[in-house]
Design a protein around this motif. Structure first.
Motif, short mmCIF file in Angstrom:
data_model
loop_
_atom_site.label_atom_id
_atom_site.label_comp_id
_atom_site.label_asym_id
_atom_site.label_seq_id
_atom_site.Cartn_x
_atom_site.Cartn_y
_atom_site.Cartn_z
N SER A 1 0.58 -1.14 -0.09
CA SER A 1 0.01 -0.03 0.00
C SER A 1 0.99 0.96 0.14
O SER A 1 2.05 1.34 0.25
N ILE A 2 0.46 2.46 -0.25
CA ILE A 2 0.97 3.98 -0.37
C ILE A 2 1.80 3.54 1.07
O ILE A 2 2.64 4.24 0.56
N GLY A 3 0.75 3.65 1.99
CA GLY A 3 1.44 3.45 3.33
C GLY A 3 2.18 2.63 3.70
O GLY A 3 3.16 2.76 5.25
N GLY A 4 2.40 1.24 2.87
CA GLY A 4 3.75 0.20 3.02
C GLY A 4 3.74 -1.24 4.34
O GLY A 4 4.26 -1.93 3.99
N ALA A 5 2.13 -0.62 4.11
CA ALA A 5 1.27 -2.44 4.54
C ALA A 5 1.24 -2.96 3.37
O ALA A 5 1.44 -2.84 2.07
N LEU A 6 2.47 -4.90 3.24
CA LEU A 6 2.60 -5.11 2.69
C LEU A 6 0.84 -6.28 2.58
O LEU A 6 0.44 -6.24 3.72
N ARG A 7 0.84 -7.13 1.08
CA ARG A 7 -0.18 -7.73 0.71
C ARG A 7 -0.06 -8.79 0.57
O ARG A 7 0.40 -8.74 -0.63
N LEU A 8 -1.01 -10.05 0.92
CA LEU A 8 0.21 -10.96 -0.28
C LEU A 8 -0.89 -10.93 -1.03
O LEU A 8 -2.97 -11.37 -0.36
N GLU A 9 -1.27 -10.95 -1.89
CA GLU A 9 -1.69 -11.85 -3.13
C GLU A 9 -2.54 -12.09 -3.57
O GLU A 9 -3.57 -12.82 -4.02
N ILE B 1 6.21 -20.99 12.41
CA ILE B 1 6.02 -18.93 11.86
C ILE B 1 5.36 -19.22 10.46
O ILE B 1 5.39 -19.54 10.03
N SER B 2 4.66 -17.89 10.32
CA SER B 2 4.14 -17.42 8.84
C SER B 2 5.08 -16.25 8.35
O SER B 2 4.84 -14.92 9.30
N PRO B 3 5.60 -16.48 7.07
CA PRO B 3 6.38 -15.16 6.77
C PRO B 3 5.13 -13.92 6.24
O PRO B 3 5.47 -12.61 6.24
N PHE B 4 3.74 -14.68 6.80
CA PHE B 4 2.24 -13.23 6.21
C PHE B 4 2.23 -12.41 7.55
O PHE B 4 1.09 -12.11 7.62
N LYS B 5 2.70 -12.96 8.43
CA LYS B 5 2.63 -12.21 9.93
C LYS B 5 2.38 -11.05 9.43
O LYS B 5 3.28 -10.26 9.27
N GLY B 6 1.36 -10.18 9.73
CA GLY B 6 1.01 -8.68 10.13
C GLY B 6 0.93 -8.40 8.53
O GLY B 6 1.21 -7.05 8.20
N MET B 7 0.92 -8.82 7.80
CA MET B 7 0.33 -8.62 6.12
C MET B 7 -1.04 -8.63 6.83
O MET B 7 -1.90 -9.23 6.68
N GLU B 8 -1.61 -7.74 4.85
CA GLU B 8 -3.22 -8.04 5.08
C GLU B 8 -3.14 -8.93 3.90
O GLU B 8 -1.35 -9.29 3.44
N ILE B 9 -4.19 -10.23 3.23
CA ILE B 9 -4.21 -11.08 2.76
C ILE B 9 -5.19 -11.31 1.94
O ILE B 9 -6.60 -10.46 2.71
#
Length: 353
Positions: free
Chosen positions: A28-36, A317-325
């Motif tokens: 996102s523009i704010g820097g948040a990562l998302r798993l597409e 662990i999950s590498p997507f912790k804290g990401m949007e899904i």
């Protein structure tokens, strides 16, 4: 939330010995990562052996299937070589060199460390930054691999109809994903000694991280294929069918007690033995946290068995912790698959470097 398209899209592709894995992220523009989107596609036995691609067409077909299954439209690919195929060396060079002078220096330094002729290798380098006690120097990481190792992976990606744009090292890509997770710990994990065990198909690797640095790395021959073999022998079925049933959980009632539990015990023994190697070969005497990853990390009872044996807090662990899904990702399936996706996730993150 609007996602920026300033950086050209890129998918992370991990070619393992038992499967190919593909991950696509956005930011996102704010820097948040998302798993597409992501996909895991099994590979026929013998297609990739000890990190070498023996059957380019078979692997390319699996990559094509994974790309289609993920539903991606992105053709740019970041991929990686196994650490065993890469020679790396950190060197100090003067900080005031121009790019072409730096390249010449790297080549002359590389000549001393690489046991092949330079025209047989793919050579790259990265300036890591200033050296604390030497203000006029910078630390430079040199990485070199036999050309055919790089070319085989590029040939796979091209044969799958995709475009190779980044070649990384698996252990570095995995570490990028790990650094993101460690940054989410209290005090960003400062001072903690964290042992990350990746239980793959044929090998289990350990990376011990302290204050952002990998202080110890080791690999041992133990992995999920052993459980597949145990299942095949116990129930008299072919290995491919055993692998399928292991994934789907479609196994007889006595499976947990008679097949799974002995395997969990062996895995816990192997991992605690690896910790002992770490203690005896380094000045460190403790590990504060164990992180489990890889396809076999999600096996019922493994974290508990290890915590009891090693007396160290243990988590999967999950590498997507804290990401949007993305809504199209099935979260229940992702929970099972995520621990195996550290490397392709780290590769997909190269898009935002």
């Amino acid at each position: 939330m609007p996602f920026s398209s300033k950086t050209p899209p890129l998918v992370g592709l991990d070619i393992g010995s038992s499967s190919v894995k593909l991950v696509e992220l956005s930011q996102s523009i704010g820097g948040a990562l998302r798993l597409e989107r992501y996909a895991i596609e099994p590979l026929a036995r013998g297609a990739v052996v000890d990190g070498n691609i023996d059957k380019i067409d078979v692997v390319a077909e699996a990559v094509r299937r994974a790309w289609r299954r993920a539903g991606s439209r992105v053709k740019n690919v970041a991929m990686a070589l196994p650490a065993s195929a890469v020679i790396t060396k950190r060197i100090a060079l003067p900080a005031n060199l121009r790019e072409e002078e730096l390249e010449m220096q790297v080549e002359s330094e590389a000549n001393q460390y690489i046991p092949f002729a330079l025209d047989e290798v793919s050579l790259d380098f990265q300036v890591l930054g200033p050296i604390p006690n030497a203000p006029d120097d910078v630390e430079v990481l040199i990485a070199a691999s036999r050309k055919e190792k790089v070319e085989d992976r590029m040939a796979v990606v091209q044969a799958a109809g995709l475009k190779p744009v980044v070649v990384d090292v698996e252990s570095y890509a995995m570490r990028s994903a790990l650094q993101r997770l460690i940054a989410q710990l209290p005090s960003a994990g400062d001072g903690l000694v964290i042992a990350v065990f990746y239980v793959g198909a044929n090998t289990t690797s350990v990376t011990v991280i302290h204050d952002g640095e990998a202080i110890y790395e080791r690999e041992q021959p133990f992995g999920g294929q052993q459980l597949t073999g145990d299942i095949a022998r116990a129930y008299g079925i072919p290995a491919e069918e055993a692998e399928q049933k292991k994934r789907s959980g479609d196994l007889p009632v006595n499976y947990e007690n008679e097949v799974l539990r002995p395997f969990i015990d062996s895995a816990a023994t192997e991992i605690t033995r690896a910790l002992q190697f770490f203690f005896t070969s380094t000045p460190y005497t403790r590990v504060d946290q164990i992180m489990l990853a890889g396809g076999s990390a999600v096996l019922t009872g493994l974290p508990e068995a290890l915590m009891e044996r090693a007396q160290v807090p243990t988590s999967v662990i999950s590498p997507f912790k804290g990401m949007e899904i993305a809504p199209s990702v099935r979260e229940k399936q992702l929970r099972l698959d995520a621990p195996a996706l550290l490397t392709p996730c780290g590769l997909a993150m190269r898009r935002f470097d």
